[in-house]
Design an enzyme around this catalytic site. Structure first.
Site, PDB file in Angstrom:
ATOM      1  N   LYS A  10       0.843  -1.190   0.000  1.00 19.56           N
ATOM      2  CA  LYS A  10       0.000   0.000   0.000  1.00 19.56           C
ATOM      3  C   LYS A  10       0.881   1.243   0.000  1.00 19.56           C
ATOM      4  CE  LYS A  10       0.921   1.320   4.415  1.00 19.56           C
ATOM      5  NZ  LYS A  10       1.720   2.521   4.726  1.00 19.56           N
ATOM      6  N   ASP A 133      -1.524  -1.523  10.835  1.00 19.20           N
ATOM      7  CA  ASP A 133      -1.903  -1.500   9.417  1.00 19.20           C
ATOM      8  C   ASP A 133      -2.578  -2.790   8.949  1.00 19.20           C
ATOM      9  OD1 ASP A 133      -0.779   0.987   9.300  1.00 19.20           O
ATOM     10  OD2 ASP A 133       1.004   0.392   8.161  1.00 19.20           O
TER      11      ASP A 133
END
Length: 257
Positions: A10, A133
């Site tokens: 990401k 995350d």
């Protein structure tokens, strides 16, 4: 049973950091965007109830790897052992969430293969235990992430859909970045509403960029060279060290590849 899982990286299109809580964790407001770069988990179940984890990157400690930690947490509930080969393409210490993505993919595999039967809500809670995350990588493609990574609002992709990534071959310690951030930001900063420009365009500032650039002058050098080349504005993902330039059109991104 054999299973191959691709776990995507990401980038943070924006990242606002707030003052640490009593437990030392920092609330954030960020737009996370999955990208096409990925690691691969090749998983095979075995009769012997142990984990054998191998990796193509010899610098990675398999005994202290997040996959090992997850296995140890749930091994008593597993009806099998595992051989896992982790093929790393996502750089380490790059702000791309490689370890968190690996963790999410492995958790989803265990939930299904071992019939742990965690609900989506429970899986998010479990994922949070292994890293801030990790919950994002369970289901989201693009999301506004708030809290300590546990408040995830999935959104449609924004106008910037193509990204040229620049990895300067620097592994950055997230802990060092946050420690320096706290020393330089002593005033209390409380989370508020998501800024309208971030909600609309997704792209915004990264509160850790100046910190990382101060600690790692090579990042400043890269930005200065791109300015001299009249490149579009440079952004940083997470706590670094990956830099990126966003584009709306594929042809424009390819021109800077």
């Amino acid at each position: 049973m054999k299973k191959t899982i691709k776990t995507s990286a990401k980038i943070n299109l924006s990242l606002l950091i707030y003052s640490p809580r009593n437990d030392g964790l920092h609330p954030i407001c960020s737009v996370f965007q999955k990208i096409s770069l990925f690691d691969t988990l090749n998983i095979e179940t075995t009769k012997k109830k142990t984990l054998v984890l191998t990796c193509n990157n010899q610098t990675i400690e398999t005994e202290d790897n997040i996959i090992t930690k997850i296995y140890n947490k749930f091994k008593n509930k597993l009806p099998f052992g595992l051989k896992v080969n982790l093929s790393k393409n996502i750089p380490i210490g790059a702000g791309l969430g490689g370890g968190s993505s690996n963790a999410a993919g492995f958790l989803q595999f265990l939930n299904k293969a071992a019939k742990l039967n965690f609900s989506e809500k429970k899986l998010v809670k479990v994922a949070s235990f292994f890293g801030a995350d990790v919950p994002f990588f369970l289901n989201s493609q693009t999301a506004i992430v708030r809290g300590i990574g546990n408040k995830i609002t999935q959104i449609e992709s924004g106008p910037y859909r193509y990204f040229v990534l620049i990895y300067p071959n620097i592994a950055i310690s997230t802990k060092d970045i946050y420690n320096t951030f706290d020393k330089k930001n002593t005033a209390k900063k409380i989370p508020g509403r998501t800024p309208k420009n971030i909600s609309k365009y997704h792209l915004g500032q990264n509160d850790l960029k100046d910190i990382a650039f101060g600690l790692y002058p090579k990042l400043q050098t890269i930005e200065q060279k791109l300015i001299e080349l009249n490149a579009p504005p440079l952004h940083m993902s997470g706590s670094g060290s990956t830099l990126f330039i966003p584009f709306k059109k594929r042809k424009d991104a390819l021109a800077w590849e």
